[in-house]
Scaffold this motif. Structure first.
Motif, PDB file in Angstrom:
ATOM      1  N   GLU A 147       0.824  -1.212   0.000  1.00 21.25           N
ATOM      2  CA  GLU A 147       0.000   0.000   0.000  1.00 21.25           C
ATOM      3  C   GLU A 147       0.859   1.263   0.000  1.00 21.25           C
ATOM      4  OE1 GLU A 147      -4.073  -1.473   2.162  1.00 21.25           O
ATOM      5  OE2 GLU A 147      -2.415  -0.963   3.493  1.00 21.25           O
ATOM      6  N   ASP A 148       2.113   1.109  -0.440  1.00 23.86           N
ATOM      7  CA  ASP A 148       3.043   2.240  -0.515  1.00 23.86           C
ATOM      8  C   ASP A 148       3.201   2.915   0.852  1.00 23.86           C
ATOM      9  OD1 ASP A 148       4.867   3.911  -1.821  1.00 23.86           O
ATOM     10  OD2 ASP A 148       3.339   5.409  -2.291  1.00 23.86           O
ATOM     11  N   GLN A 149       3.277   2.099   1.889  1.00 25.02           N
ATOM     12  CA  GLN A 149       3.426   2.623   3.247  1.00 25.02           C
ATOM     13  C   GLN A 149       4.697   3.460   3.347  1.00 25.02           C
ATOM     14  OE1 GLN A 149       2.541  -0.540   2.381  1.00 25.02           O
ATOM     15  NE2 GLN A 149       1.451  -1.593   4.017  1.00 25.02           N
ATOM     16  N   GLN A 150       4.601   4.609   3.997  1.00 24.88           N
ATOM     17  CA  GLN A 150       5.723   5.553   4.042  1.00 24.88           C
ATOM     18  C   GLN A 150       6.682   5.297   5.209  1.00 24.88           C
ATOM     19  OE1 GLN A 150       6.389   8.021   1.553  1.00 24.88           O
ATOM     20  NE2 GLN A 150       4.983   6.530   0.658  1.00 24.88           N
ATOM     21  N   THR A 151       6.251   4.506   6.189  1.00 22.03           N
ATOM     22  CA  THR A 151       7.129   4.115   7.295  1.00 22.03           C
ATOM     23  C   THR A 151       7.141   2.597   7.367  1.00 22.03           C
ATOM     24  OG1 THR A 151       6.532   6.114   8.523  1.00 22.03           O
ATOM     25  CG2 THR A 151       7.602   4.353   9.768  1.00 22.03           C
ATOM     26  N   LEU A 152       8.339   2.013   7.336  1.00 22.50           N
ATOM     27  CA  LEU A 152       8.477   0.558   7.359  1.00 22.50           C
ATOM     28  C   LEU A 152       9.167   0.135   8.652  1.00 22.50           C
ATOM     29  CD1 LEU A 152       9.632  -0.027   3.661  1.00 22.50           C
ATOM     30  CD2 LEU A 152       7.304  -0.125   4.588  1.00 22.50           C
ATOM     31  N   ILE A 153       8.521  -0.743   9.398  1.00 21.49           N
ATOM     32  CA  ILE A 153       9.054  -1.286  10.653  1.00 21.49           C
ATOM     33  C   ILE A 153       9.287  -2.774  10.406  1.00 21.49           C
ATOM     34  CG2 ILE A 153       8.663  -1.568  13.127  1.00 21.49           C
ATOM     35  CD1 ILE A 153       8.668   1.363  12.306  1.00 21.49           C
ATOM     36  N   LEU A 154      10.543  -3.146  10.197  1.00 23.10           N
ATOM     37  CA  LEU A 154      10.855  -4.480   9.688  1.00 23.10           C
ATOM     38  C   LEU A 154      11.770  -5.233  10.654  1.00 23.10           C
ATOM     39  CD1 LEU A 154      11.630  -3.369   6.003  1.00 23.10           C
ATOM     40  CD2 LEU A 154       9.420  -4.072   6.958  1.00 23.10           C
ATOM     41  N   ASP A 155      11.197  -6.206  11.336  1.00 26.64           N
ATOM     42  CA  ASP A 155      11.936  -7.020  12.291  1.00 26.64           C
ATOM     43  C   ASP A 155      12.448  -8.272  11.569  1.00 26.64           C
ATOM     44  OD1 ASP A 155      12.990  -8.043  14.609  1.00 26.64           O
ATOM     45  OD2 ASP A 155      11.076  -8.454  15.577  1.00 26.64           O
ATOM     46  N   GLU A 156      13.750  -8.321  11.326  1.00 28.25           N
ATOM     47  CA  GLU A 156      14.396  -9.434  10.624  1.00 28.25           C
ATOM     48  C   GLU A 156      13.749  -9.722   9.268  1.00 28.25           C
ATOM     49  OE1 GLU A 156      17.140 -10.822  11.489  1.00 28.25           O
ATOM     50  OE2 GLU A 156      17.348 -10.119  13.541  1.00 28.25           O
ATOM     51  N   PRO A 157      13.724  -8.723   8.363  1.00 27.40           N
ATOM     52  CA  PRO A 157      13.063  -8.946   7.070  1.00 27.40           C
ATOM     53  C   PRO A 157      13.814  -9.912   6.153  1.00 27.40           C
ATOM     54  CG  PRO A 157      14.201  -6.833   7.072  1.00 27.40           C
ATOM     55  CD  PRO A 157      14.252  -7.352   8.477  1.00 27.40           C
ATOM     56  N   PHE A 158      15.091 -10.193   6.458  1.00 22.34           N
ATOM     57  CA  PHE A 158      15.890 -11.035   5.569  1.00 22.34           C
ATOM     58  C   PHE A 158      15.890 -12.506   5.970  1.00 22.34           C
ATOM     59  CE2 PHE A 158      17.900  -6.793   5.824  1.00 22.34           C
ATOM     60  CZ  PHE A 158      17.615  -6.362   4.540  1.00 22.34           C
ATOM     61  N   ASN A 159      15.163 -12.850   7.023  1.00 19.88           N
ATOM     62  CA  ASN A 159      15.131 -14.235   7.497  1.00 19.88           C
ATOM     63  C   ASN A 159      14.674 -15.194   6.405  1.00 19.88           C
ATOM     64  OD1 ASN A 159      16.096 -13.947  10.052  1.00 19.88           O
ATOM     65  ND2 ASN A 159      14.145 -14.285  11.102  1.00 19.88           N
ATOM     66  N   ALA A 160      15.370 -16.320   6.283  1.00 21.01           N
ATOM     67  CA  ALA A 160      14.966 -17.450   5.439  1.00 21.01           C
ATOM     68  C   ALA A 160      15.016 -17.160   3.938  1.00 21.01           C
ATOM     69  CB  ALA A 160      13.560 -17.940   5.817  1.00 21.01           C
ATOM     70  N   LEU A 161      15.635 -16.042   3.538  1.00 21.71           N
ATOM     71  CA  LEU A 161      15.709 -15.714   2.113  1.00 21.71           C
ATOM     72  C   LEU A 161      16.967 -16.319   1.488  1.00 21.71           C
ATOM     73  CD1 LEU A 161      14.697 -11.932   2.138  1.00 21.71           C
ATOM     74  CD2 LEU A 161      13.231 -13.902   1.633  1.00 21.71           C
ATOM     75  N   ASP A 162      16.836 -16.787   0.237  1.00 22.84           N
ATOM     76  CA  ASP A 162      18.020 -17.248  -0.489  1.00 22.84           C
ATOM     77  C   ASP A 162      18.807 -16.033  -0.981  1.00 22.84           C
ATOM     78  OD1 ASP A 162      16.936 -16.343  -3.044  1.00 22.84           O
ATOM     79  OD2 ASP A 162      15.648 -18.107  -3.005  1.00 22.84           O
ATOM     80  N   GLU A 163      19.979 -16.270  -1.522  1.00 17.85           N
ATOM     81  CA  GLU A 163      20.883 -15.172  -1.893  1.00 17.85           C
ATOM     82  C   GLU A 163      20.263 -14.219  -2.914  1.00 17.85           C
ATOM     83  OE1 GLU A 163      23.847 -13.868  -0.935  1.00 17.85           O
ATOM     84  OE2 GLU A 163      23.603 -15.185   0.785  1.00 17.85           O
ATOM     85  N   ASP A 164      19.590 -14.771  -3.925  1.00 20.85           N
ATOM     86  CA  ASP A 164      18.980 -13.909  -4.950  1.00 20.85           C
ATOM     87  C   ASP A 164      17.882 -13.042  -4.335  1.00 20.85           C
ATOM     88  OD1 ASP A 164      20.628 -14.852  -6.918  1.00 20.85           O
ATOM     89  OD2 ASP A 164      19.176 -16.280  -7.743  1.00 20.85           O
TER      90      ASP A 164
END
Length: 213
Positions: A147-164
């Motif tokens: 929703e094009d949120q203007q403030t992002l609060i991201l707790d460990e957003p990179f968890n479980a992601l592969d390299e790409d």
């Protein structure tokens, strides 16, 4: 200007002190990294900022309004804290559609484009209960940005992601930063923090201690 003000906040959980007389200002358009060991209070800090939890004393002020008085939750925030709950028997698109209907700000096309941006297939019939951890993480990020949120609060957003996927999400956050969005994030990977954040703070002795410019 300060988007978020934390004034003299005290917070304890089950008798354990998490924050004591905490003061912290978040400036609009800047990116902040919050680091600290597990259990240090990173998620608690984010829950306080998002109105999911209240301080024992002190104030959390967002856009000039104190949370818990006239305002329960801040508006226009994209949030990942813990792992969002989804309807297991629905597809990823169906889940995001249900969330989008709350504010009714975006159409189906926007949801689909956001999913594709994160490497998810919006027309796939796969149910969320059969998603991998990485796919669930991408779905969580999708709900935080669709929703094009203007403030992002991201707790460990990179968890479980592969390299790409990791590279893709890093690039997305850097683009959001250029657009002037305000971002607070945690990560166990110091490289992510240093690459993306303007300022980095460590939780130490119940306070936020600045560790880098």
């Amino acid at each position: 200007m300060s988007l978020i003000e934390i004034n003299q906040v005290n917070k304890s959980l089950k008798g354990l002190m998490i924050f004591e007389n905490l003061n912290f200002n978040v400036k609009k358009g800047k990116t902040y990294g919050i680091i600290g060991p597990n259990g240090s209070g990173k998620s608690v800090l984010f829950k306080l900022i998002c109105g999911f939890m209240f301080p024992d004393s002190g104030k959390i002020i967002v856009k000039g309004e104190e949370l818990g008085t006239n305002k329960r939750f801040p508006s226009n925030f994209g949030i990942i804290i813990d792992r969002p709950g989804y309807i297991a028997g629905k597809t990823g698109f169906e889940n995001l559609k249900a969330l989008a209907m709350i504010n009714n700000k975006i159409n189906d096309e926007r949801i689909k484009l956001t999913m594709q941006l994160l490497g998810l297939q919006p027309d796939a019939k796969q149910k969320v209960k059969n998603y991998s951890l990485g796919m669930k993480q991408k779905l969580a990020i999708a709900q935080a940005i669709m929703e094009d949120q203007q403030t992002l609060i991201l707790d460990e957003p990179f968890n479980a992601l592969d390299e790409d996927s990791l590279r893709n999400i890093r690039q997305l956050l850097l683009e959001f930063k250029k657009e002037g969005k305000t971002i607070l994030l945690t990560s166990h990977n110091r490289e992510d923090i240093e690459l993306i954040c303007d300022e980095v703070y460590k939780i130490n002795n119940y306070q936020l201690e600045r560790v880098t410019n």
